[in-house]
Scaffold this active site. Structure first.
Site, PDB file in Angstrom:
ATOM      1  N   GLU A  67      41.352 142.074 106.203  1.00 59.77           N
ATOM      2  CA  GLU A  67      42.228 141.188 106.891  1.00 59.77           C
ATOM      3  C   GLU A  67      41.315 140.658 108.248  1.00 59.77           C
ATOM      4  OE1 GLU A  67      45.236 142.477 109.153  1.00 59.77           O
ATOM      5  OE2 GLU A  67      46.652 141.012 108.377  1.00 59.77           O
TER       6      GLU A  67
ATOM      7  N   ARG B  13      54.397 139.697 120.015  1.00 61.47           N
ATOM      8  CA  ARG B  13      55.810 139.448 120.371  1.00 61.47           C
ATOM      9  C   ARG B  13      56.811 139.978 119.743  1.00 61.47           C
ATOM     10  NH1 ARG B  13      58.095 136.842 116.158  1.00 61.47           N
ATOM     11  NH2 ARG B  13      56.589 136.153 114.691  1.00 61.47           N
ATOM     12  N   SER B  14      56.488 140.837 118.415  1.00 68.54           N
ATOM     13  CA  SER B  14      57.224 141.079 117.430  1.00 68.54           C
ATOM     14  C   SER B  14      56.496 142.328 116.733  1.00 68.54           C
ATOM     15  CB  SER B  14      57.783 140.220 116.499  1.00 68.54           C
ATOM     16  OG  SER B  14      58.664 140.913 115.608  1.00 68.54           O
ATOM     17  N   ALA B  15      56.895 143.598 116.890  1.00 72.99           N
ATOM     18  CA  ALA B  15      56.182 144.813 116.254  1.00 72.99           C
ATOM     19  C   ALA B  15      57.060 145.538 115.367  1.00 72.99           C
ATOM     20  CB  ALA B  15      55.579 145.592 117.533  1.00 72.99           C
ATOM     21  N   ASP B  16      56.706 145.662 114.186  1.00 67.75           N
ATOM     22  CA  ASP B  16      57.251 146.669 113.081  1.00 67.75           C
ATOM     23  C   ASP B  16      56.411 147.871 112.940  1.00 67.75           C
ATOM     24  OD1 ASP B  16      57.469 147.930 110.675  1.00 67.75           O
ATOM     25  OD2 ASP B  16      57.090 146.186 109.498  1.00 67.75           O
TER      26      ASP B  16
ATOM     27  N   TRP C 278      49.630 140.509 102.302  1.00 68.13           N
ATOM     28  CA  TRP C 278      50.220 139.086 102.781  1.00 68.13           C
ATOM     29  C   TRP C 278      50.648 138.360 101.744  1.00 68.13           C
ATOM     30  CZ3 TRP C 278      51.400 136.817 107.253  1.00 68.13           C
ATOM     31  CH2 TRP C 278      50.647 137.380 108.474  1.00 68.13           C
TER      32      TRP C 278
ATOM     33  N   ARG D 249      66.208 138.750 111.251  1.00 68.29           N
ATOM     34  CA  ARG D 249      65.979 137.814 110.452  1.00 68.29           C
ATOM     35  C   ARG D 249      65.842 138.233 109.085  1.00 68.29           C
ATOM     36  NH1 ARG D 249      61.455 136.483 107.916  1.00 68.29           N
ATOM     37  NH2 ARG D 249      60.414 138.183 109.173  1.00 68.29           N
TER      38      ARG D 249
ATOM     39  N   TYR E 228      46.892 132.628 111.690  1.00 66.38           N
ATOM     40  CA  TYR E 228      45.830 133.293 112.721  1.00 66.38           C
ATOM     41  C   TYR E 228      44.548 132.646 112.283  1.00 66.38           C
ATOM     42  CZ  TYR E 228      49.409 136.723 112.993  1.00 66.38           C
ATOM     43  OH  TYR E 228      50.607 137.199 113.347  1.00 66.38           O
TER      44      TYR E 228
ATOM     45  N   CYS F 107      52.629 137.074 115.113  1.00 68.40           N
ATOM     46  CA  CYS F 107      53.192 138.319 115.741  1.00 68.40           C
ATOM     47  C   CYS F 107      52.014 138.820 116.824  1.00 68.40           C
ATOM     48  CB  CYS F 107      53.314 139.483 114.848  1.00 68.40           C
ATOM     49  SG  CYS F 107      54.711 138.990 113.667  1.00 68.40           S
TER      50      CYS F 107
ATOM     51  N   ALA G 188      59.673 144.454 105.271  1.00 69.17           N
ATOM     52  CA  ALA G 188      60.861 143.558 105.472  1.00 69.17           C
ATOM     53  C   ALA G 188      60.122 142.385 105.210  1.00 69.17           C
ATOM     54  CB  ALA G 188      61.650 143.882 106.852  1.00 69.17           C
TER      55      ALA G 188
HETATM   56  N1  LIG Z   1      58.051 143.260 108.161  1.00 67.55           N
HETATM   57  C1  LIG Z   1      56.922 143.195 108.321  1.00 67.55           C
HETATM   58  N2  LIG Z   1      55.887 143.790 108.892  1.00 67.55           N
HETATM   59  C2  LIG Z   1      54.688 143.735 109.150  1.00 67.55           C
HETATM   60  O1  LIG Z   1      54.233 144.604 109.525  1.00 67.55           O
HETATM   61  C3  LIG Z   1      54.148 142.451 108.823  1.00 67.55           C
HETATM   62  C4  LIG Z   1      54.980 141.573 108.151  1.00 67.55           C
HETATM   63  N3  LIG Z   1      56.258 141.782 107.929  1.00 67.55           N
HETATM   64  N4  LIG Z   1      54.534 140.302 107.790  1.00 67.55           N
HETATM   65  C5  LIG Z   1      53.177 139.770 108.029  1.00 67.55           C
HETATM   66  C6  LIG Z   1      52.212 141.027 108.135  1.00 67.55           C
HETATM   67  C7  LIG Z   1      51.628 141.621 106.980  1.00 67.55           C
HETATM   68  N5  LIG Z   1      51.550 142.995 107.685  1.00 67.55           N
HETATM   69  C8  LIG Z   1      51.561 143.936 106.485  1.00 67.55           C
HETATM   70  C9  LIG Z   1      52.418 144.107 105.304  1.00 67.55           C
HETATM   71  C10 LIG Z   1      52.424 145.118 104.578  1.00 67.55           C
HETATM   72  C11 LIG Z   1      51.941 146.386 105.084  1.00 67.55           C
HETATM   73  C12 LIG Z   1      52.281 147.491 104.063  1.00 67.55           C
HETATM   74  O2  LIG Z   1      52.922 147.467 102.953  1.00 67.55           O
HETATM   75  N6  LIG Z   1      51.457 148.551 104.214  1.00 67.55           N
HETATM   76  C13 LIG Z   1      51.462 149.675 103.571  1.00 67.55           C
HETATM   77  C14 LIG Z   1      50.499 149.694 102.321  1.00 67.55           C
HETATM   78  C15 LIG Z   1      49.165 149.551 102.919  1.00 67.55           C
HETATM   79  C16 LIG Z   1      48.189 148.721 101.887  1.00 67.55           C
HETATM   80  O3  LIG Z   1      48.567 148.359 100.692  1.00 67.55           O
HETATM   81  O4  LIG Z   1      46.937 148.684 102.298  1.00 67.55           O
HETATM   82  C17 LIG Z   1      51.372 150.824 104.545  1.00 67.55           C
HETATM   83  O5  LIG Z   1      51.648 151.872 104.223  1.00 67.55           O
HETATM   84  O6  LIG Z   1      50.657 150.911 105.399  1.00 67.55           O
HETATM   85  C18 LIG Z   1      51.395 146.561 106.039  1.00 67.55           C
HETATM   86  C19 LIG Z   1      51.141 145.273 107.019  1.00 67.55           C
HETATM   87  C20 LIG Z   1      51.922 143.166 108.832  1.00 67.55           C
HETATM   88  N7  LIG Z   1      52.876 142.169 108.857  1.00 67.55           N
HETATM   89  O1  LIG Z   2      50.578 141.600 112.492  1.00 70.39           O
HETATM   90  C1  LIG Z   2      51.951 141.775 112.207  1.00 70.39           C
HETATM   91  C2  LIG Z   2      52.472 141.079 111.833  1.00 70.39           C
HETATM   92  C3  LIG Z   2      53.892 141.085 111.647  1.00 70.39           C
HETATM   93  N1  LIG Z   2      54.574 142.206 111.935  1.00 70.39           N
HETATM   94  C4  LIG Z   2      56.251 142.098 111.874  1.00 70.39           C
HETATM   95  C5  LIG Z   2      56.917 142.252 113.178  1.00 70.39           C
HETATM   96  C6  LIG Z   2      58.147 141.717 112.323  1.00 70.39           C
HETATM   97  O2  LIG Z   2      58.826 142.876 111.930  1.00 70.39           O
HETATM   98  C7  LIG Z   2      57.909 141.006 111.138  1.00 70.39           C
HETATM   99  C8  LIG Z   2      57.707 139.359 111.678  1.00 70.39           C
HETATM  100  O3  LIG Z   2      59.168 138.975 111.926  1.00 70.39           O
HETATM  101  P1  LIG Z   2      59.678 138.071 113.018  1.00 70.39           P
HETATM  102  O4  LIG Z   2      61.081 137.963 112.667  1.00 70.39           O
HETATM  103  O5  LIG Z   2      58.919 136.725 112.768  1.00 70.39           O
HETATM  104  O6  LIG Z   2      59.521 138.577 114.011  1.00 70.39           O
HETATM  105  O7  LIG Z   2      56.552 141.420 111.022  1.00 70.39           O
HETATM  106  C9  LIG Z   2      53.772 143.176 112.815  1.00 70.39           C
HETATM  107  O8  LIG Z   2      54.323 144.234 113.280  1.00 70.39           O
HETATM  108  N2  LIG Z   2      52.465 142.995 113.006  1.00 70.39           N
END
Ligand SMILES: Nc1nc(=O)c2c([nH]1)NC[C@@H]1CN(c3ccc(C(=O)N[C@@H](CCC(=O)O)C(=O)O)cc3)CN21
Ligand SMILES: O=c1ccn([C@H]2C[C@H](O)[C@@H](COP(=O)(O)O)O2)c(=O)[nH]1
Length: 264
Positions: free
Chosen positions: A58, A166-169, A80, A21, A94, A146, A263
């Site tokens: 969080e 369901r989806s894990a970065d 966020w 996406r 959530y 997620c 992303a």
């Molecule tokens: N692509 C994507 N991955 C995610 O893990 C994710 C989303 N989108 N969208 C919703 C939430 C938001 N989450 C996030 C978003 C940003 C970070 C991040 O930038 N982490 C950095 C900085 C941490 C901080 O500032 O505290 C890191 O190095 O872990 C982590 C989780 C988890 N989720």
């Molecule tokens: O708690 C979280 C929230 C989000 N993610 C990641 C998983 C995906 O990379 C994106 C969400 O994109 P979708 O297209 O909706 O799957 O955010 C995560 O790992 N953990």
């Protein structure tokens, strides 16, 4: 955190190239499970430094039932920001589903209070579930959940939790998700007078974004360190009364932080 490094290595070795996406591109695998014994230390990734403050705030924010980023912003948590609208709202994500799932006849269900009640009165139940996946509300959410559904289980006086994500970065989200649910399990155990069992993390689409591959390889080149220990103020006996000051992570000595773009 060998389990986490094994996941990274598995996806690098067996993952398929997949569009996504966000347009970033991923290497992805479907269906993977990790287990963490919470008596063996707190599962914080040690091959990069994690920002625990964001994770704790969080989780407190979810438990408050809050879905506006103001509380996070007030505590300098930015994770966020990219998904909120101009008023800071994320829609019924959530917190809203956990604490006030709307029913067709106009009631609101507090799933967290319900699971605490069941754990105290009927710990053998096989129905101790919290779902954030509210099909009717998904199109109003900034991002569909997620970490979609989790279940608690009690045996031998120990509390375990399994999460379906369901989806894990794998590089950015998963270390946060593991620490967050491990902490939630420990908090629930404390208020229900149970010992710590396991956190079981089941993943659907588990992916490494193409712009996180170098960061993953760097982590795989680092040695793992002893897990830290999470101390929780033992006086807190109500799941909604935990404050940031009630948590103290001891002996966390990770490798340096590694940056990666999120992303959107
Ligand atoms: N692509 C994507 N991955 C995610 O893990 C994710 C989303 N989108 N969208 C919703 C939430 C938001 N989450 C996030 C978003 C940003 C970070 C991040 O930038 N982490 C950095 C900085 C941490 C901080 O500032 O505290 C890191 O190095 O872990 C982590 C989780 C988890 N989720
Ligand atoms: O708690 C979280 C929230 C989000 N993610 C990641 C998983 C995906 O990379 C994106 C969400 O994109 P979708 O297209 O909706 O799957 O955010 C995560 O790992 N953990």
């Amino acid at each position: 955190m060998k389990q986490y490094l094994d996941l990274m290595q598995y996806v690098l070795d067996h993952g398929a190239q997949k569009h996504d996406r966000t347009g970033t591109g991923t290497i992805s695998t479907f269906g993977y499970q990790m287990r963490f014994n919470l008596q063996e230390g707190f599962p914080m990734v040690t091959t990069k430094k994690l920002h625990l403050k964001s994770i704790i705030h969080e989780l407190i924010w979810f438990l408050k039932g809050d879905t506006n980023i103001k509380y996070l912003k007030d505590n300098n948590v930015k994770i966020w920001d990219e998904w909120a609208d101009e008023n800071g709202n994320l829609g019924p994500v959530y917190g809203s589903q956990w604490r006030s799932w709307p029913t067709p006849d106009g009631r609101l269900i507090d799933q967290i209070s319900n699971i605490i009640h069941t754990l105290k009165t009927n710990p053998d139940s096989r129905r101790i579930i919290v779902s954030a996946w509210n099909v009717a509300d998904i199109d109003q959410m900034a991002l569909p959940p997620c970490h979609a559904l989790f279940q608690f289980y009690v045996a031998d006086g120990k509390l375990s939790c399994q999460l379906y994500q369901r989806s894990a970065d794998i590089f950015l989200g998963v270390p946060f998700n593991i620490a967050s649910y491990a902490l939630l399990t420990m908090m629930v155990a404390q208020v229900c007078n149970l010992e710590y069992g396991e956190f079981i993390h089941t993943l659907g689409d588990a992916h490494l974004y193409n712009n996180h591959i170098e960061q993953a390889k760097l982590q795989l080149s680092r040695d793992t360190k002893t897990l830290p220990v999470m101390e929780i103020n033992p006086e807190v006996k109500d799941i909604f009364s935990f404050r940031f000051e009630d948590f103290n992570l001891k002996n966390y000595e990770p490798h340096p932080h590694i940056k990666g773009a999120v992303a959107v």
